[in-house]
Design a protein around this motif. Structure first.
Motif, PDB file in Angstrom:
ATOM      1  N   MET A 219      48.208  16.470  -4.454  1.00 31.11           N
ATOM      2  CA  MET A 219      47.150  15.024  -3.831  1.00 31.11           C
ATOM      3  C   MET A 219      47.161  14.581  -2.436  1.00 31.11           C
ATOM      4  SD  MET A 219      48.155  12.670  -6.871  1.00 31.11           S
ATOM      5  CE  MET A 219      48.174  13.055  -8.582  1.00 31.11           C
ATOM      6  N   HIS A 220      46.018  14.431  -1.101  1.00 27.33           N
ATOM      7  CA  HIS A 220      46.309  14.128  -0.436  1.00 27.33           C
ATOM      8  C   HIS A 220      46.106  12.475   0.280  1.00 27.33           C
ATOM      9  CE1 HIS A 220      45.246  16.600   3.473  1.00 27.33           C
ATOM     10  NE2 HIS A 220      46.546  15.514   4.107  1.00 27.33           N
ATOM     11  N   ILE A 221      47.058  11.973  -0.405  1.00 32.59           N
ATOM     12  CA  ILE A 221      47.287  10.842  -0.319  1.00 32.59           C
ATOM     13  C   ILE A 221      47.114  10.501   1.412  1.00 32.59           C
ATOM     14  CG2 ILE A 221      49.641  10.624  -0.775  1.00 32.59           C
ATOM     15  CD1 ILE A 221      47.466   8.095  -2.373  1.00 32.59           C
ATOM     16  N   ALA A 222      47.400  10.732   1.952  1.00 29.52           N
ATOM     17  CA  ALA A 222      47.400  10.163   3.407  1.00 29.52           C
ATOM     18  C   ALA A 222      47.426  11.205   4.564  1.00 29.52           C
ATOM     19  CB  ALA A 222      48.673   9.648   3.715  1.00 29.52           C
ATOM     20  N   PRO A 223      45.855  11.412   4.540  1.00 28.13           N
ATOM     21  CA  PRO A 223      45.564  12.761   5.293  1.00 28.13           C
ATOM     22  C   PRO A 223      45.901  12.936   6.757  1.00 28.13           C
ATOM     23  CG  PRO A 223      43.842  11.355   4.893  1.00 28.13           C
ATOM     24  CD  PRO A 223      44.743  10.553   4.661  1.00 28.13           C
ATOM     25  N   ASN A 224      45.859  11.682   7.009  1.00 34.29           N
ATOM     26  CA  ASN A 224      46.238  11.368   8.533  1.00 34.29           C
ATOM     27  C   ASN A 224      47.767  11.525   9.046  1.00 34.29           C
ATOM     28  OD1 ASN A 224      42.744  11.653   9.507  1.00 34.29           O
ATOM     29  ND2 ASN A 224      43.685   9.429   8.836  1.00 34.29           N
ATOM     30  N   ALA A 225      49.070  11.515   7.375  1.00 34.77           N
ATOM     31  CA  ALA A 225      50.249  11.399   7.869  1.00 34.77           C
ATOM     32  C   ALA A 225      50.413  12.805   8.784  1.00 34.77           C
ATOM     33  CB  ALA A 225      51.300  11.601   6.516  1.00 34.77           C
ATOM     34  N   SER A 226      51.536  12.306   9.962  1.00 37.22           N
ATOM     35  CA  SER A 226      52.521  13.703  10.443  1.00 37.22           C
ATOM     36  C   SER A 226      53.796  12.947  10.435  1.00 37.22           C
ATOM     37  CB  SER A 226      52.545  13.498  11.914  1.00 37.22           C
ATOM     38  OG  SER A 226      53.046  14.226  12.883  1.00 37.22           O
ATOM     39  N   VAL A 227      54.571  13.873  10.103  1.00 30.69           N
ATOM     40  CA  VAL A 227      55.975  14.101   9.724  1.00 30.69           C
ATOM     41  C   VAL A 227      57.038  14.309  11.178  1.00 30.69           C
ATOM     42  CG1 VAL A 227      56.589  15.357   7.660  1.00 30.69           C
ATOM     43  CG2 VAL A 227      56.708  16.230   9.488  1.00 30.69           C
ATOM     44  N   ASP A 228      56.110  14.021  12.662  1.00 35.49           N
ATOM     45  CA  ASP A 228      55.988  14.475  13.452  1.00 35.49           C
ATOM     46  C   ASP A 228      56.224  13.792  14.835  1.00 35.49           C
ATOM     47  OD1 ASP A 228      57.201  16.912  13.293  1.00 35.49           O
ATOM     48  OD2 ASP A 228      55.498  17.511  13.436  1.00 35.49           O
ATOM     49  N   ASP A 229      55.259  11.894  14.132  1.00 37.29           N
ATOM     50  CA  ASP A 229      55.099  11.031  15.221  1.00 37.29           C
ATOM     51  C   ASP A 229      55.646   9.802  15.123  1.00 37.29           C
ATOM     52  OD1 ASP A 229      54.822  10.297  12.484  1.00 37.29           O
ATOM     53  OD2 ASP A 229      52.256   9.734  12.535  1.00 37.29           O
ATOM     54  N   GLY A 230      56.364   9.714  13.868  1.00 36.59           N
ATOM     55  CA  GLY A 230      57.492   8.373  14.090  1.00 36.59           C
ATOM     56  C   GLY A 230      56.464   6.965  13.234  1.00 36.59           C
ATOM     57  N   GLU A 231      56.198   6.689  12.981  1.00 37.29           N
ATOM     58  CA  GLU A 231      55.242   6.229  12.406  1.00 37.29           C
ATOM     59  C   GLU A 231      54.990   6.599  10.223  1.00 37.29           C
ATOM     60  OE1 GLU A 231      52.036   3.538  15.194  1.00 37.29           O
ATOM     61  OE2 GLU A 231      51.347   5.785  14.896  1.00 37.29           O
ATOM     62  N   LEU A 232      55.054   5.246  10.134  1.00 39.25           N
ATOM     63  CA  LEU A 232      54.392   5.366   8.467  1.00 39.25           C
ATOM     64  C   LEU A 232      52.794   5.514   8.062  1.00 39.25           C
ATOM     65  CD1 LEU A 232      57.430   3.127   7.242  1.00 39.25           C
ATOM     66  CD2 LEU A 232      57.480   5.691   7.105  1.00 39.25           C
ATOM     67  N   ASP A 233      52.220   5.701   7.457  1.00 43.96           N
ATOM     68  CA  ASP A 233      50.797   5.723   6.415  1.00 43.96           C
ATOM     69  C   ASP A 233      51.014   4.546   5.807  1.00 43.96           C
ATOM     70  OD1 ASP A 233      48.704   8.149   8.014  1.00 43.96           O
ATOM     71  OD2 ASP A 233      50.856   7.641   8.953  1.00 43.96           O
ATOM     72  N   VAL A 234      50.492   3.599   5.520  1.00 40.81           N
ATOM     73  CA  VAL A 234      50.617   2.400   4.466  1.00 40.81           C
ATOM     74  C   VAL A 234      49.506   2.300   3.046  1.00 40.81           C
ATOM     75  CG1 VAL A 234      50.967   0.709   3.170  1.00 40.81           C
ATOM     76  CG2 VAL A 234      52.662   1.816   5.359  1.00 40.81           C
ATOM     77  N   ILE A 235      49.487   3.549   2.674  1.00 43.41           N
ATOM     78  CA  ILE A 235      47.684   3.530   1.448  1.00 43.41           C
ATOM     79  C   ILE A 235      47.967   2.447   0.310  1.00 43.41           C
ATOM     80  CG2 ILE A 235      46.138   4.977   0.220  1.00 43.41           C
ATOM     81  CD1 ILE A 235      47.113   5.581   3.416  1.00 43.41           C
ATOM     82  N   VAL A 236      47.164   1.458   0.693  1.00 38.04           N
ATOM     83  CA  VAL A 236      46.896   0.582  -0.343  1.00 38.04           C
ATOM     84  C   VAL A 236      45.484   0.734  -1.842  1.00 38.04           C
ATOM     85  CG1 VAL A 236      46.593  -2.702  -1.525  1.00 38.04           C
ATOM     86  CG2 VAL A 236      47.788  -1.153   0.420  1.00 38.04           C
ATOM     87  N   ILE A 237      45.260   0.906  -2.691  1.00 41.90           N
ATOM     88  CA  ILE A 237      44.722   0.889  -3.497  1.00 41.90           C
ATOM     89  C   ILE A 237      44.325   0.002  -3.947  1.00 41.90           C
ATOM     90  CG2 ILE A 237      43.068   2.215  -5.405  1.00 41.90           C
ATOM     91  CD1 ILE A 237      45.344   4.745  -4.018  1.00 41.90           C
ATOM     92  N   GLU A 238      42.970  -1.227  -3.988  1.00 41.03           N
ATOM     93  CA  GLU A 238      42.570  -2.209  -4.687  1.00 41.03           C
ATOM     94  C   GLU A 238      42.188  -2.150  -5.885  1.00 41.03           C
ATOM     95  OE1 GLU A 238      41.683  -6.023  -2.342  1.00 41.03           O
ATOM     96  OE2 GLU A 238      40.481  -4.355  -1.442  1.00 41.03           O
ATOM     97  N   ALA A 239      43.087  -3.445  -7.093  1.00 40.86           N
ATOM     98  CA  ALA A 239      42.360  -2.738  -8.322  1.00 40.86           C
ATOM     99  C   ALA A 239      41.033  -2.663  -8.481  1.00 40.86           C
ATOM    100  CB  ALA A 239      43.033  -4.114  -9.098  1.00 40.86           C
ATOM    101  N   ALA A 240      40.057  -1.992  -9.464  1.00 43.97           N
ATOM    102  CA  ALA A 240      38.841  -1.588  -9.147  1.00 43.97           C
ATOM    103  C   ALA A 240      39.117  -1.526 -11.360  1.00 43.97           C
ATOM    104  CB  ALA A 240      38.456  -0.635  -8.909  1.00 43.97           C
ATOM    105  N   GLY A 241      37.874  -1.309 -11.472  1.00 45.05           N
ATOM    106  CA  GLY A 241      37.609  -0.881 -12.901  1.00 45.05           C
ATOM    107  C   GLY A 241      38.496   0.209 -13.466  1.00 45.05           C
ATOM    108  N   ARG A 242      39.065   0.435 -14.392  1.00 44.46           N
ATOM    109  CA  ARG A 242      39.325   2.027 -14.655  1.00 44.46           C
ATOM    110  C   ARG A 242      38.377   2.813 -14.774  1.00 44.46           C
ATOM    111  NH1 ARG A 242      41.609  -2.216 -18.435  1.00 44.46           N
ATOM    112  NH2 ARG A 242      44.022  -2.516 -17.488  1.00 44.46           N
ATOM    113  N   VAL A 243      37.459   2.730 -15.216  1.00 47.75           N
ATOM    114  CA  VAL A 243      36.540   4.108 -15.261  1.00 47.75           C
ATOM    115  C   VAL A 243      36.777   4.715 -13.916  1.00 47.75           C
ATOM    116  CG1 VAL A 243      34.173   5.102 -16.211  1.00 47.75           C
ATOM    117  CG2 VAL A 243      35.710   3.179 -17.662  1.00 47.75           C
ATOM    118  N   GLY A 244      35.845   3.821 -13.691  1.00 48.71           N
ATOM    119  CA  GLY A 244      35.998   4.287 -11.678  1.00 48.71           C
ATOM    120  C   GLY A 244      36.680   4.691 -11.018  1.00 48.71           C
ATOM    121  N   MET A 245      38.376   3.845 -11.214  1.00 47.08           N
ATOM    122  CA  MET A 245      38.990   4.800 -11.206  1.00 47.08           C
ATOM    123  C   MET A 245      39.018   5.995 -11.485  1.00 47.08           C
ATOM    124  SD  MET A 245      42.011   1.356 -10.479  1.00 47.08           S
ATOM    125  CE  MET A 245      43.075   2.376  -9.226  1.00 47.08           C
TER     126      MET A 245
END
Length: 309
Positions: A219-245
């Motif tokens: 799963m490409h959860i953080a498509p812009n992440a890099s293991v060389d950039d000294g930064e973290l990518d934070v992904i927050v998925i807000e609650a939505a309808g179960r069917v939609g998710m």
């Protein structure tokens, strides 16, 4: 003898390797993965020592001995095995290598490592030790945990726990089946997320603090992440309808989920996360203490460990 910071056994053809094998990784695939790779390395003149993981404490002792000898420490298994030794290799100034043999192999995927034994052996013999970022999570009880890929809380942590009970399914179906089941039963949590001192709150399904772009077997959860950039990518998925998710779930595999309205992407070097009510939390496929009102802090450790890649 030269220090491990100066060389892992001078030139590549003189490298020596300490393979640490998790025999249960990938449903028992790890031991088979070792045989051909080790043979190719030995035929090339390298010294190869293979040890099957005798438990967490003894494994760390083996890491220390290998680094002291100047060996490249080779993780044979999945993301959990890798994370269990990466912090110690980093602390001791050693060199780490990966033979991917787990269910997910997401960190190896992030590094673009090959899968065939011949290509893996070529990386081990010829690749340069490259500084690579890690994560360090400080839990509510003050203990710390070093993780290579990501720390996450919510639906994805529940999914990881379910995967361990779905061994009867084909490997390629385990994560999707567990994810759909988790999405169908999840209850939203209020997450308080602070990124480099800026605090936000969300009623959400999951929060991921990522070093690597991949988790959950591709799963490409953080498509812009890099293991060389000294930064973290934070992904927050807000609650939505179960069917939609559930309908949106396939988008995670190619990173298109970040375009959805309920998905927020942030970047930073230090992140704290708290959840109410408490929710499951994990790191690189392994369970961690539940995330509750006491925040967990996750920091990037830039270039913490040198990996052959």
């Amino acid at each position: 003898m030269s220090s491990p910071q100066e060389d892992p056994r001078q030139t590549p053809t003189q490298r020596s390797f300490a393979f640490l094998v998790n025999p249960t990784s990938g449903g028992g695939a790890a031991p088979a993965a070792v045989v051909t790779v080790a043979r190719i390395l030995r035929d090339a003149g390298a010294v190869v020592d293979v040890t099957y993981s005798p438990g967490p404490k003894a494994t760390l002792d083996l890491v220390a001995a290998a680094v002291e000898r100047g060996d490249v420490v080779v993780s044979v298994g999945g993301d959990g095995m890798l994370s269990s030794i990466a912090g110690e290799v980093a602390r001791l100034g050693g060199v780490l290598a990966i033979v991917p043999a787990g269910r997910g192999n997401d960190f190896a995927r992030m590094l673009g490592l090959p899968e065939s034994p011949e290509e893996i052996a070529s990386v081990l013999l010829e690749a340069a030790p490259t500084p690579t970022d890690l994560l360090e999570a400080t839990l509510a009880d003050g203990s710390t945990r070093v993780v290579a890929g990501s720390v996450y809380a919510g639906v994805d942590a529940q999914t990881a726990a379910l995967v361990n009970r779905l061994h009867w399914l084909p490997k390629k179906l385990q994560y999707p089946a567990a994810t759909v089941k988790s999405l169908a039963t999840f209850r939203p949590t209020t997450y308080t997320v602070s990124i480099d001192g800026l605090t936000r709150s969300f009623l959400g399904a999951t929060v991921v603090v990522a070093n690597s772009g991949y988790y959950g077997k591709g799963m490409h959860i953080a498509p812009n992440a890099s293991v060389d950039d000294g930064e973290l990518d934070v992904i927050v998925i807000e609650a939505a309808g179960r069917v939609g998710m559930i309908r949106a779930f396939p988008k995670v595999y190619d990173g298109r989920h970040v375009d959805l309205e309920q998905v927020h992407v942030f970047r930073g070097r230090s992140v704290t996360v708290a959840g109410s009510p408490p929710v499951a939390m994990g790191g690189d496929g392994e369970p961690m203490a539940a995330l509750g009102a006491e925040p967990v802090r996750i920091d990037v450790r830039p270039g913490a460990v040198r990996i052959l890649r």
